[in-house]
Motif scaffolding. Structure first.
Motif, PDB file in Angstrom:
ATOM      1  N   PHE A 141       0.834  -1.203   0.000  1.00 15.31           N
ATOM      2  CA  PHE A 141       0.000   0.000   0.000  1.00 15.31           C
ATOM      3  C   PHE A 141       0.870   1.255   0.000  1.00 15.31           C
ATOM      4  CE2 PHE A 141      -2.021   3.408   2.430  1.00 15.31           C
ATOM      5  CZ  PHE A 141      -3.199   3.575   1.722  1.00 15.31           C
ATOM      6  N   ALA A 142       1.894   1.279   0.847  1.00 14.08           N
ATOM      7  CA  ALA A 142       2.751   2.465   0.951  1.00 14.08           C
ATOM      8  C   ALA A 142       3.518   2.704  -0.346  1.00 14.08           C
ATOM      9  CB  ALA A 142       3.717   2.299   2.123  1.00 14.08           C
ATOM     10  N   ILE A 143       4.045   1.629  -0.939  1.00 13.32           N
ATOM     11  CA  ILE A 143       4.819   1.782  -2.179  1.00 13.32           C
ATOM     12  C   ILE A 143       3.924   2.264  -3.318  1.00 13.32           C
ATOM     13  CG2 ILE A 143       6.103   0.513  -3.951  1.00 13.32           C
ATOM     14  CD1 ILE A 143       7.177  -1.282  -1.730  1.00 13.32           C
ATOM     15  N   ALA A 144       2.727   1.647  -3.463  1.00 13.87           N
ATOM     16  CA  ALA A 144       1.818   2.049  -4.530  1.00 13.87           C
ATOM     17  C   ALA A 144       1.343   3.478  -4.335  1.00 13.87           C
ATOM     18  CB  ALA A 144       0.628   1.092  -4.589  1.00 13.87           C
TER      19      ALA A 144
ATOM     20  N   ALA B 157       2.915   5.952  -2.726  1.00 12.64           N
ATOM     21  CA  ALA B 157       4.011   6.879  -2.998  1.00 12.64           C
ATOM     22  C   ALA B 157       4.318   6.970  -4.488  1.00 12.64           C
ATOM     23  CB  ALA B 157       5.261   6.434  -2.223  1.00 12.64           C
ATOM     24  N   ALA B 158       4.309   5.827  -5.174  1.00 11.35           N
ATOM     25  CA  ALA B 158       4.607   5.824  -6.604  1.00 11.35           C
ATOM     26  C   ALA B 158       3.546   6.586  -7.389  1.00 11.35           C
ATOM     27  CB  ALA B 158       4.707   4.386  -7.116  1.00 11.35           C
ATOM     28  N   THR B 159       2.273   6.351  -7.072  1.00 10.40           N
ATOM     29  CA  THR B 159       1.194   7.046  -7.777  1.00 10.40           C
ATOM     30  C   THR B 159       1.240   8.544  -7.517  1.00 10.40           C
ATOM     31  OG1 THR B 159      -0.197   5.067  -7.549  1.00 10.40           O
ATOM     32  CG2 THR B 159      -1.291   7.134  -8.129  1.00 10.40           C
ATOM     33  N   ALA B 160       1.422   8.915  -6.266  1.00 13.25           N
ATOM     34  CA  ALA B 160       1.503  10.341  -5.935  1.00 13.25           C
ATOM     35  C   ALA B 160       2.692  10.992  -6.627  1.00 13.25           C
ATOM     36  CB  ALA B 160       1.597  10.517  -4.419  1.00 13.25           C
ATOM     37  N   GLY B 161       3.820  10.285  -6.683  1.00 12.13           N
ATOM     38  CA  GLY B 161       5.003  10.832  -7.342  1.00 12.13           C
ATOM     39  C   GLY B 161       4.794  11.025  -8.833  1.00 12.13           C
ATOM     40  N   ILE B 162       4.193  10.039  -9.477  1.00 15.34           N
ATOM     41  CA  ILE B 162       3.945  10.148 -10.921  1.00 15.34           C
ATOM     42  C   ILE B 162       2.991  11.293 -11.223  1.00 15.34           C
ATOM     43  CG2 ILE B 162       2.889   8.969 -12.886  1.00 15.34           C
ATOM     44  CD1 ILE B 162       3.962   6.344 -11.732  1.00 15.34           C
ATOM     45  N   LEU B 163       1.909  11.407 -10.459  1.00 16.07           N
ATOM     46  CA  LEU B 163       0.950  12.478 -10.694  1.00 16.07           C
ATOM     47  C   LEU B 163       1.553  13.856 -10.419  1.00 16.07           C
ATOM     48  CD1 LEU B 163      -2.305  10.918  -9.173  1.00 16.07           C
ATOM     49  CD2 LEU B 163      -1.688  11.134 -11.583  1.00 16.07           C
ATOM     50  N   THR B 164       2.424  13.935  -9.436  1.00 11.00           N
ATOM     51  CA  THR B 164       3.083  15.215  -9.151  1.00 11.00           C
ATOM     52  C   THR B 164       3.994  15.625 -10.296  1.00 11.00           C
ATOM     53  OG1 THR B 164       3.018  14.752  -6.768  1.00 11.00           O
ATOM     54  CG2 THR B 164       4.572  16.425  -7.533  1.00 11.00           C
ATOM     55  N   VAL B 165       4.753  14.671 -10.817  1.00 10.02           N
ATOM     56  CA  VAL B 165       5.618  14.959 -11.969  1.00 10.02           C
ATOM     57  C   VAL B 165       4.783  15.382 -13.176  1.00 10.02           C
ATOM     58  CG1 VAL B 165       7.226  13.933 -13.624  1.00 10.02           C
ATOM     59  CG2 VAL B 165       7.481  13.467 -11.186  1.00 10.02           C
ATOM     60  N   MET B 166       3.642  14.713 -13.385  1.00  9.74           N
ATOM     61  CA  MET B 166       2.769  15.084 -14.499  1.00  9.74           C
ATOM     62  C   MET B 166       2.237  16.501 -14.333  1.00  9.74           C
ATOM     63  SD  MET B 166       0.745  11.430 -14.855  1.00  9.74           S
ATOM     64  CE  MET B 166      -0.393  11.938 -16.134  1.00  9.74           C
ATOM     65  N   ASN B 167       1.921  16.900 -13.109  1.00 13.58           N
ATOM     66  CA  ASN B 167       1.470  18.277 -12.865  1.00 13.58           C
ATOM     67  C   ASN B 167       2.591  19.283 -13.123  1.00 13.58           C
ATOM     68  OD1 ASN B 167      -1.229  17.959 -12.259  1.00 13.58           O
ATOM     69  ND2 ASN B 167      -0.911  17.749 -10.063  1.00 13.58           N
ATOM     70  N   LEU B 168       3.786  18.974 -12.624  1.00 13.09           N
ATOM     71  CA  LEU B 168       4.913  19.904 -12.762  1.00 13.09           C
ATOM     72  C   LEU B 168       5.335  20.090 -14.219  1.00 13.09           C
ATOM     73  CD1 LEU B 168       7.116  18.822  -9.703  1.00 13.09           C
ATOM     74  CD2 LEU B 168       5.651  20.843  -9.899  1.00 13.09           C
ATOM     75  N   THR B 169       5.199  19.039 -15.018  1.00 11.46           N
ATOM     76  CA  THR B 169       5.592  19.122 -16.431  1.00 11.46           C
ATOM     77  C   THR B 169       4.432  19.496 -17.345  1.00 11.46           C
ATOM     78  OG1 THR B 169       5.209  16.730 -16.677  1.00 11.46           O
ATOM     79  CG2 THR B 169       7.450  17.446 -16.128  1.00 11.46           C
ATOM     80  N   ASN B 170       3.270  19.812 -16.740  1.00 12.71           N
ATOM     81  CA  ASN B 170       2.083  20.163 -17.529  1.00 12.71           C
ATOM     82  C   ASN B 170       1.758  19.057 -18.535  1.00 12.71           C
ATOM     83  OD1 ASN B 170      -0.087  21.806 -18.058  1.00 12.71           O
ATOM     84  ND2 ASN B 170       1.007  23.171 -19.450  1.00 12.71           N
ATOM     85  N   TRP B 171       1.793  17.823 -18.045  1.00 13.01           N
ATOM     86  CA  TRP B 171       1.704  16.650 -18.906  1.00 13.01           C
ATOM     87  C   TRP B 171       0.363  16.549 -19.620  1.00 13.01           C
ATOM     88  CZ3 TRP B 171      -1.038  12.147 -19.638  1.00 13.01           C
ATOM     89  CH2 TRP B 171      -0.399  11.137 -20.373  1.00 13.01           C
TER      90      TRP B 171
END
Length: 507
Positions: free
Chosen positions: A200-203, A205-219
């Protein structure tokens, strides 16, 4: 085998003849095709009535008129419509449009339904199983037109508004998606409570990290996978297909898959910035896919050693997956050009029609346009079919897993992957083949409502216009195609039974 096929085809011809005779007469007797002209105030009304009567042979009773239509059918002519247009030309256009819609939705629904159904069977009575069961029954009970309306409102209109207003997910949405992802993976992965908590913790963190990167790069406005995303998915496909088909202990299969993935990664930049500009037709893209399969199979053959078959399959699946991801990234590169064009005006997800009128651009822009128009009707068909495949594949695999030969295989010390993939999965596909055959054979006719909701010019419109105008010819064209597909795929299902289970003999 040949005797069986010939016997089935002969019987099917008589069934189709009886069905077409009944259908033709029902349509012909359902109304008066001359009613519109009889109520007309045109000065040449009588001439128009006489012309249409000669055109459609309306002076012949429907039971006899059927044989005139059938004689033309034997020559490959479906006749003309009430307006004098060739039904053959209309059928060619409508069938191509409908097949484009239903083929993708059927393949994706079968693929996802089998995967989810099998995983729920392996995780029986888990939170994941209960969740999938609830969602499956929910979509199975919803009417297709209601699903279509919901998709229009929340996927098309909602996403288009999102792109125009902010194009970045708010933190609340990121948190909710991350929590759902963590709970989903924790319910899928078996093990102790501690292992589930770690998952649960890994999934999360990974999902939150990917979505944050997508927001920062205006994906969402400028989507891209880049060579990093292609590398991750290509290498992941290599390990995934190896683990599924042969097991990671088979080093030859893993090495062949990694070589294929590495070759795809090495060709990323040459394809994206050089070769792709020469790909201007769809057949060229299909040719590259065939070439990818051939080269991947050759690598698997050379690396396979004694047992080449499984290694070749692993290499081909990895190569096709990597090539698909590279092509997907190429389509993503033109997303901004497409969305900001004058014909789209920043609202790329279409709610009606099969294409954007007068849109100019390369093959890649055309592909994005096809995708945006296919998205909603394809999703509607997938959600309804997915529920069926999920429930049937789960029930079928559970039944097979309780058989004596499965217990014997486990008692012999075979790994769980071998028991499930090589022994249980193949036999579980036998009842699924029946459902798939019926769905593929009837999905052309079943997409009528979906086409109507999304304004798709296909077989549904041909059928509906024929009924409204009391015009048997287009209705019969629709009926012959749907009936022929149903007969063909039921025959294929019988042959698949014999291929899946050696105990079944077609004779």
């Amino acid at each position: 085998m040949a005797t069986f096929v010939i016997r089935r085809l002969i019987a099917s011809v008589f069934v189709l003849l009886a069905a077409t005779y009944l259908m033709y007469n029902l349509v012909a007797l359902s109304g008066d095709p001359l009613e519109e002209l009889r109520q007309s105030t045109a000065p040449n009304k009588e001439q128009l009535i006489e012309s249409r009567t000669r055109l459609l042979n309306l002076d012949v009773p429907p039971p006899l008129r059927y044989f005139i239509w059938f004689g033309a059918l034997l020559r490959g002519d479906f006749g003309v419509t009430i307006e004098g247009r060739s039904v053959n030309a209309l059928l060619e256009q409508a069938l191509g449009s409908t097949l484009q819609l239903v083929t993708i939705s059927t393949i994706v629904a079968i693929f996802l339904g089998l995967i989810v159904g099998i995983t729920t069977a392996l995780r029986q009575y888990s939170g994941y199983d209960y969740s999938v069961t609830f969602v499956s029954f929910l979509f199975f009970s919803l009417p297709i037109f209601w699903v279509a309306v919901l998709l229009k409102q929340f996927v098309a209109i909602g996403f288009n508004d999102f792109l125009q207003s902010q194009s970045q997910l708010p933190l609340v949405a990121v948190a909710i998606i991350a929590l759902v992802s963590g709970a989903l993976w924790a319910s899928i992965i078996p093990g102790s409570t501690k292992r589930k908590a770690i998952t649960f913790a890994i999934a999360l963190a990974a999902t939150a990290g990917i979505l944050t990167v997508m927001n920062l790069t205006n994906w969402f406005s400028y989507p891209a996978l880049t060579i990093g995303g292609v590398a991750i998915m290509g290498i992941g496909a290599a390990f995934g297909f190896t683990a599924l088909i042969t097991g990671l202990k088979n080093r030859r299969a893993l090495i062949a898959a990694l070589i294929v993935a590495g070759l795809g990664i090495a060709l990323y930049y040459p394809f994206q910035f050089s070769l792709s500009f020469y790909v201007t037709e769809w057949w060229m893209l299909l040719g590259l896919a065939v070439l990818t399969a051939i080269v991947s199979g050759a690598i698997g053959w050379f690396a396979g050693g004694v047992d080449r078959g499984p290694v070749i399959r692993v290499a081909i699946f990895t190569g096709i997956t990597t090539a698909f991801v590279i092509a997907l990234d190429r389509f993503m590169m033109v997303w901004d050009d497409y969305a900001s064009s004058g014909r789209i005006r920043g609202r790329p997800i279409a709610t009606i029609g099969a294409s954007t009128p007068n849109l100019e651009g390369s093959l890649w822009v055309e592909g994005v346009d096809i995708y945006t128009h296919l998205l909603l009707p394809t999703l509607a068909l997938i959600l309804i079919s997915f529920a069926t495949y999920t429930r049937y594949s789960r029930a079928s695999l559970l039944e097979v897993l309780n058989q004596d030969y499965i217990r014997t295989a486990r008692a012999k010390g075979l790994s769980e992957r071998t028991v499930v993939v090589r022994h249980a999965f193949r036999n579980a596909l036998i009842p699924i083949a029946t459902i798939v055959a019926f769905d593929i054979g009837g999905i052309v006719g079943g997409a009528v409502i979906t086409e109507r909701v999304f304004g798709w010019t296909g077989m549904g419109q041909l059928f509906q216009n024929g009924l409204e105008d009391v015009d048997p010819n287009p209705v019969m064209a629709f009926f012959v195609v749907v009936g022929g597909l149903a007969i063909l795929f039921n025959l294929i299902a019988d042959l698949v039974y014999a291929a899946l289970d050696p105990r079944i003999r077609v004779n």
